[in-house]
Design a protein around this motif. Structure first.
Motif, short mmCIF file in Angstrom:
data_model
loop_
_atom_site.label_atom_id
_atom_site.label_comp_id
_atom_site.label_asym_id
_atom_site.label_seq_id
_atom_site.Cartn_x
_atom_site.Cartn_y
_atom_site.Cartn_z
N MET A 45 0.85 -1.18 0.00
CA MET A 45 0.00 0.00 0.00
C MET A 45 0.89 1.24 0.00
O MET A 45 1.72 1.42 0.89
N LEU A 46 0.72 2.10 -0.98
CA LEU A 46 1.50 3.32 -1.03
C LEU A 46 1.10 4.24 0.12
O LEU A 46 -0.08 4.53 0.31
N MET A 47 2.12 4.68 0.87
CA MET A 47 1.87 5.59 1.98
C MET A 47 2.09 7.04 1.56
O MET A 47 1.28 7.92 1.84
N ALA A 48 3.23 7.27 0.90
CA ALA A 48 3.58 8.64 0.58
C ALA A 48 4.65 8.67 -0.49
O ALA A 48 5.41 7.72 -0.68
N THR A 49 4.69 9.80 -1.16
CA THR A 49 5.72 10.08 -2.16
C THR A 49 6.65 11.12 -1.57
O THR A 49 6.20 12.20 -1.14
N SER A 50 7.92 10.80 -1.54
CA SER A 50 8.91 11.65 -0.90
C SER A 50 9.70 12.41 -1.97
O SER A 50 10.36 11.80 -2.80
N ASN A 51 9.63 13.71 -1.95
CA ASN A 51 10.30 14.54 -2.95
C ASN A 51 11.48 15.26 -2.31
O ASN A 51 11.33 15.92 -1.27
N GLU A 52 12.63 15.15 -2.93
CA GLU A 52 13.83 15.77 -2.41
C GLU A 52 13.67 17.28 -2.28
O GLU A 52 13.28 17.95 -3.24
N GLY A 53 13.91 17.76 -1.09
CA GLY A 53 13.88 19.20 -0.85
C GLY A 53 12.50 19.79 -0.66
O GLY A 53 12.37 21.01 -0.52
N SER A 54 11.48 18.98 -0.65
CA SER A 54 10.13 19.50 -0.43
C SER A 54 9.32 18.54 0.42
O SER A 54 9.79 17.46 0.78
#
Lengths: 115, 115
Positions: A45-54
């Protein structure tokens, strides 16, 4: 190539404590990493998308204040489970891709047990 | 949440036989699909991918078929071996605004290979 390393592989903690899980892309830079959770005999199950610097983008139903995600560099994202409870016990898996449109490569997961 | 899996269905095959694992995906706008293999206690491992402008793609001992009309994917494994025993997941890419996309997993199928 495209190795994703996750640490620790297993962790046991007491209810109410916090646990940090690290995800590193070893041989490539990842502007985006993804965190999944998997309960026994179920899908990821996808929890979150982690974006570098944001800030991370969380899926519906995932508490952002409970699952803190930091993506401070192009090769490291961390997931902190705060005030863990037994129901947070699960297999947490991170992933990253070399570039948009290419397959995700997954770490070997972290088995979290909250007692 | 998306793509919630319940109990994994199991496909049992004899060593040397061909295996066919099926998957239905949900989003008609998805244009990139991946099959992953997951062994116990490990993260998913990339097997093969296919884009929506194709209906078939072959790899080493594996073939993926895509039927966009009925939103169906299949993974064919030729001459199945004991080392193929694992859980297999299909995954679809859902595009987000800003050029990002996320990977959503299907329910999964356990493949059990018997000697």
């Amino acid at each position: 190539g495209a190795v994703v390393s996750q640490h620790p592989s297993r962790v046991i903690c007491k209810s109410g404590t916090s646990v940090k899980i690290e995800c590193r892309s070893l041989d490539f830079q990842a502007t985006t990493m993804f965190w999944y959770r998997q309960f026994p005999k179920q899908s990821l199950m996808l929890m979150a998308t982690s974006n570098e610097g944001s800030k991370a983008t969380y899926e519906q139903g995932v508490e952002k204040d409970k699952f803190l995600i930091n993506h401070a560099s192009l090769t490291l994202s961390t997931l902190t489970v705060t005030s863990a409870h037994p129901e947070d016990s699960s297999f947490y898996i991170c992933s990253a891709r070399v570039q948009a449109g290419s397959p995700l490569h997954f770490g070997n997961g972290t088995r979290l047990t909250v007692t | 949440g998306e793509s919630v899996g319940l109990h994994l269905p199991t496909l049992s095959v004899q060593e040397g036989d061909n295996s066919i694992i099926n998957c239905a995906y949900s989003n008609s706008a998805s244009d990139y699909f991946i099959w992953y293999k997951q062994e116990s206690g490990k993260g998913p491992q990339f097997i093969i991918d296919i884009r929506s402008n194709m209906d078939k793609r072959q790899g080493q001992r594996v073939t993926v078929l895509l039927n966009k009309t009925v939103k169906h994917l299949s993974l064919q494994i030729a001459a199945t071996q004991p080392g193929d025993s694992a859980v297999y997941f299909c995954a679809e890419t859902i595009r987000l605004r800003g050029g990002y996309n996320k990977l959503i997993f299907g329910a999964g199928t356990r493949l059990a290979v018997h000697p």
